[in-house]
Design a protein around this motif. Structure first.
Motif, PDB file in Angstrom:
ATOM      1  N   PHE A 219       0.717   9.665  18.717  1.00  0.00           N
ATOM      2  CA  PHE A 219      -0.094   8.518  18.310  1.00  0.00           C
ATOM      3  C   PHE A 219      -0.340   8.454  16.801  1.00  0.00           C
ATOM      4  O   PHE A 219      -1.041   7.569  16.333  1.00  0.00           O
ATOM      5  N   THR A 220       0.218   9.404  16.046  1.00  0.00           N
ATOM      6  CA  THR A 220      -0.052   9.439  14.611  1.00  0.00           C
ATOM      7  C   THR A 220       1.025   8.693  13.827  1.00  0.00           C
ATOM      8  O   THR A 220       2.215   8.950  13.990  1.00  0.00           O
ATOM      9  N   ARG A 221       0.575   7.785  12.987  1.00  0.00           N
ATOM     10  CA  ARG A 221       1.513   7.074  12.121  1.00  0.00           C
ATOM     11  C   ARG A 221       2.010   8.024  11.043  1.00  0.00           C
ATOM     12  O   ARG A 221       1.246   8.825  10.516  1.00  0.00           O
ATOM     13  N   ARG A 222       3.283   7.934  10.745  1.00  0.00           N
ATOM     14  CA  ARG A 222       3.815   8.776   9.679  1.00  0.00           C
ATOM     15  C   ARG A 222       4.978   8.090   8.969  1.00  0.00           C
ATOM     16  O   ARG A 222       5.496   7.074   9.436  1.00  0.00           O
TER      17      ARG A 222
ATOM     18  N   GLU B 144       5.771  21.583  16.359  1.00  0.00           N
ATOM     19  CA  GLU B 144       5.384  20.179  16.501  1.00  0.00           C
ATOM     20  C   GLU B 144       6.276  19.458  17.508  1.00  0.00           C
ATOM     21  O   GLU B 144       5.783  18.752  18.397  1.00  0.00           O
TER      22      GLU B 144
ATOM     23  N   ARG C 167       0.824  -1.212   0.000  1.00  0.00           N
ATOM     24  CA  ARG C 167       0.000   0.000   0.000  1.00  0.00           C
ATOM     25  C   ARG C 167       0.854   1.257   0.000  1.00  0.00           C
ATOM     26  O   ARG C 167       0.560   2.217  -0.702  1.00  0.00           O
TER      27      ARG C 167
ATOM     28  N   ASN D 129       2.081  18.021   7.554  1.00  0.00           N
ATOM     29  CA  ASN D 129       3.232  17.351   8.176  1.00  0.00           C
ATOM     30  C   ASN D 129       3.323  15.884   7.786  1.00  0.00           C
ATOM     31  O   ASN D 129       3.720  15.047   8.597  1.00  0.00           O
TER      32      ASN D 129
ATOM     33  N   LYS E 101      -1.267  13.971  20.015  1.00  0.00           N
ATOM     34  CA  LYS E 101      -1.717  13.492  18.698  1.00  0.00           C
ATOM     35  C   LYS E 101      -0.510  13.124  17.836  1.00  0.00           C
ATOM     36  O   LYS E 101      -0.520  12.097  17.151  1.00  0.00           O
TER      37      LYS E 101
ATOM     38  N   ASN F 252       5.107   3.885   8.162  1.00  0.00           N
ATOM     39  CA  ASN F 252       3.800   3.920   8.817  1.00  0.00           C
ATOM     40  C   ASN F 252       3.843   3.622  10.321  1.00  0.00           C
ATOM     41  O   ASN F 252       2.967   2.940  10.847  1.00  0.00           O
TER      42      ASN F 252
ATOM     43  N   ILE G 163      -6.928   6.870  20.395  1.00  0.00           N
ATOM     44  CA  ILE G 163      -6.053   6.185  21.343  1.00  0.00           C
ATOM     45  C   ILE G 163      -6.145   4.691  21.053  1.00  0.00           C
ATOM     46  O   ILE G 163      -7.235   4.136  21.008  1.00  0.00           O
TER      47      ILE G 163
ATOM     48  N   LEU H  34      10.855  17.076  10.989  1.00  0.00           N
ATOM     49  CA  LEU H  34      10.354  18.442  11.114  1.00  0.00           C
ATOM     50  C   LEU H  34      11.437  19.293  11.758  1.00  0.00           C
ATOM     51  O   LEU H  34      12.471  18.793  12.198  1.00  0.00           O
TER      52      LEU H  34
ATOM     53  N   GLN I  53      -5.931  10.229   9.518  1.00  0.00           N
ATOM     54  CA  GLN I  53      -5.767  10.180  10.978  1.00  0.00           C
ATOM     55  C   GLN I  53      -6.055  11.538  11.616  1.00  0.00           C
ATOM     56  O   GLN I  53      -5.510  11.852  12.687  1.00  0.00           O
ATOM     57  N   SER I  54      -6.888  12.322  10.976  1.00  0.00           N
ATOM     58  CA  SER I  54      -7.095  13.683  11.485  1.00  0.00           C
ATOM     59  C   SER I  54      -7.721  13.675  12.881  1.00  0.00           C
ATOM     60  O   SER I  54      -7.553  14.623  13.640  1.00  0.00           O
ATOM     61  N   GLU I  55      -8.444  12.602  13.204  1.00  0.00           N
ATOM     62  CA  GLU I  55      -8.979  12.476  14.564  1.00  0.00           C
ATOM     63  C   GLU I  55      -8.006  11.627  15.385  1.00  0.00           C
ATOM     64  O   GLU I  55      -7.606  10.547  14.938  1.00  0.00           O
ATOM     65  N   LEU I  56      -7.667  12.120  16.559  1.00  0.00           N
ATOM     66  CA  LEU I  56      -6.806  11.327  17.451  1.00  0.00           C
ATOM     67  C   LEU I  56      -7.554  10.087  17.922  1.00  0.00           C
ATOM     68  O   LEU I  56      -8.675  10.175  18.412  1.00  0.00           O
TER      69      LEU I  56
ATOM     70  N   GLN J  22      -2.217   9.620   4.320  1.00  0.00           N
ATOM     71  CA  GLN J  22      -1.861   9.003   5.607  1.00  0.00           C
ATOM     72  C   GLN J  22      -2.228   9.931   6.760  1.00  0.00           C
ATOM     73  O   GLN J  22      -2.786   9.482   7.763  1.00  0.00           O
ATOM     74  N   GLN J  23      -1.922  11.205   6.618  1.00  0.00           N
ATOM     75  CA  GLN J  23      -2.211  12.148   7.696  1.00  0.00           C
ATOM     76  C   GLN J  23      -3.696  12.492   7.759  1.00  0.00           C
ATOM     77  O   GLN J  23      -4.283  12.534   8.838  1.00  0.00           O
TER      78      GLN J  23
END
Lengths: 132, 110, 275
Positions: C179-182, C251, A113, B53, C176, C186, B104, C245, B99-102, B95-96
């Motif tokens: 916990f955000t994949r980047r 951030e 993906r 980002n 946030k 990923n 958990i 970043l 995931q705009s909503e956090l 990808q971002q």
């Protein structure tokens, strides 16, 4: 006469189904996967292995143990008995392509993906992993 | 008669030359334009990813390589690299945004 | 009908108020690691991965016998004491002395942003007509090493003030980010440092998030020198194939705010040494 034919064919179906599940469901012995893998071009398997162990490609060993390969991680499960765990090769491919499809919290890299590997590379890796 | 033939041949030859030159130049131009277009698209996709980002590590590098390839006249290579960068930009953005909503993860229990 | 509406309204209100604050987050992380590593006492988390890696720990303790970061502390002390061109010095900006690492990161209400120690140091330099320091490599690590050394034993106590909603927003923003994949691989911070802490990527044991901020700046053998927390953030982002970043950008500062709040109660022990 018709009845007998039906009976016989049903029996045949049941028997072959039992034989098939026996084949795939049984935890494989060491020899079985290799014998089955022999149907695949060994050159493709070798290419798949090269991609799998390359740190800049599959880098499977970062997270998975593979027998006889050095310095494996253990974030993911060891790659063994793959044919028993994935009787359906397509499912194994789907897992490598994007493990988060089945489990959004999976830590596994979505190799297909997110285009870490090309589809052709994934096909080769699948052939290799399936021999493990 | 002879002169006429020579003239006719000359005209034909010139015509052919000019025509093939035009075809050649046209082909070159189209390739350069295609590369420029692909690079512009890639840069736009990269910027869009960066705006949330979500830019990936190598996207900018691929665009730079595409620009260098274009400059060297390797338009096919430039287009290929730019397309890759554009894909990355698109994927990084998605990808971002996805995931705009956090959220958990379930393994962390409060 | 009215009853139902009231119940629904009440539910909505509780759902909003039930949103976990910094203390709830910290307790959840502690609970998580306690379940995962029942024999590791809380204060041990200040030692990073060595809290859960007995083999690496032996090697680390041997390194700490002759700390590789020592020359950087000395160089930092010289910086602290040397007057600027205008005759003033760091001492004038920070009259309470160098044992102040526990005061950062903190919410700067006036500027409406998270203030970190490196940012405060550069503000001091700029206010005195001096050139600011780079945030990842170089001499900033000397002065940070000296301040960290002087601050050893102080207890982390980050506050997210309730009287400024922007402070909570900054904290939430850092959470946030965590916990955000980047990146192409990923991963989120949580993927490695929460979900899979204690497991190995190749031969490296993944460290717990609790205690990630206690020992900075860190002498990393891989770097061959001392580096900042934000340099490490960049490196981590690079590893997961995300574009790093800006060091000391919003951030990373907000991430530092969140991470440091999670480590509330742990002792500062920088500078430290890591593989």
């Amino acid at each position: 006469m018709k009845k007998t034919v039906r009976l016989v064919s049903t029996l045949v179906i049941i028997a072959s189904a039992a034989w098939l599940t026996g084949c795939t469901g049984k935890p494989t012995t060491k020899e079985a996967p290799k014998a089955m893998a022999a149907q695949v071009d060994p050159a493709v398997v070798a290419e798949g292995k090269a991609i799998a162990v390359n740190r800049k490609k599959g880098n499977c060993l970062a997270c998975h143990m593979i027998e006889d390969e050095p310095t494996p991680g253990n974030v993911g499960p060891p790659l063994l008995a793959m044919q028993a765990r994935y009787p359906d090769k397509a499912k194994l491919r789907a897992q490598i392509w994007d493990a988060t499809a089945a489990n959004p919290e999976s830590a596994m890299v979505p190799f297909g993906r997110l285009q870490v590997l090309s589809d052709a590379e994934i096909d080769k890796i699948v052939e290799y992993i399936w021999t493990l | 008669m002879k002169i006429k033939t020579v003239l006719a041949m000359l005209v034909l030859a010139f015509g052919l030359l000019a025509g093939s030159a035009a075809v050649l130049a046209g082909g070159m131009k189209a390739d350069a334009a295609m590369a420029a277009d692909a690079i512009a698209k890639a840069e736009a996709a990269r910027k869009q990813a960066a705006s949330v980002n979500g830019e990936w590590r190598d996207t900018g590098k691929f665009i730079k390589q595409a620009q260098e390839a274009a400059k060297a006249g390797e338009h096919d290579k430039a287009v290929k690299l730019a397309k890759k960068a554009e894909q990355e930009g698109r994927l990084g953005y998605e990808q971002q945004v996805s995931q705009s909503e956090l959220k958990i993860p379930s393994y962390l229990k409060y | 009908m009215k009853k139902i509406l009231i119940t629904l309204a009440l539910l909505a209100i509780t759902a909003v108020t039930a949103q976990a604050g910094p203390e709830e987050d910290r307790m959840a992380f502690i609970k998580y690691y306690k379940a995962k590593f029942p024999s590791v006492p809380m204060e041990e988390y200040a030692n990073g991965v060595y809290a859960i890696d007995p083999i690496g720990r032996e090697n680390w303790e041997a390194i700490e016998e002759f700390p590789p970061y020592e020359p950087f502390i000395d160089a930092g002390q010289a910086m602290w004491e040397k007057p600027f061109a205008n005759g003033k010095g760091y001492k004038d900006c920070f009259p309470d002395g160098p044992a102040m690492a526990d005061k950062y990161p903190s919410w700067d209400k006036q500027q409406g942003m998270v203030m970190t120690l490196p940012l405060a140091l550069n503000n001091c330099l700029k206010a005195n007509g001096e050139k600011p320091l780079k945030y990842k490599k170089g001499p900033i690590n000397n002065i940070l090493a000296y301040i960290a050394f002087q601050s050893r034993g102080k207890v982390i106590n980050v506050e997210v003030p309730k009287d400024d909603p922007r402070a909570m927003a900054a904290y939430e923003d850092g959470k946030k980010f965590y916990f955000t994949r980047r990146g192409q691989l990923n991963f989120s911070c949580a993927t490695c440092h929460l979900q899979n802490t204690g497991l190995r990527v190749r031969t490296e044991i993944l460290s717990p998030t609790l205690g990630h901020v206690t020992g900075w700046p860190v002498y990393r053998s891989k770097w061959g020198t001392v580096g900042t927390l934000h340099r490490r953030f960049s490196g981590c982002n690079n590893n997961i194939r995300a574009k790093a970043l800006e060091a000391q950008g919003e951030e990373y500062r907000n991430l530092e705010y969140f991470l440091t709040s999670l480590s509330n109660g742990l002792e500062l022990n920088g500078p430290s040494a890591r593989k």
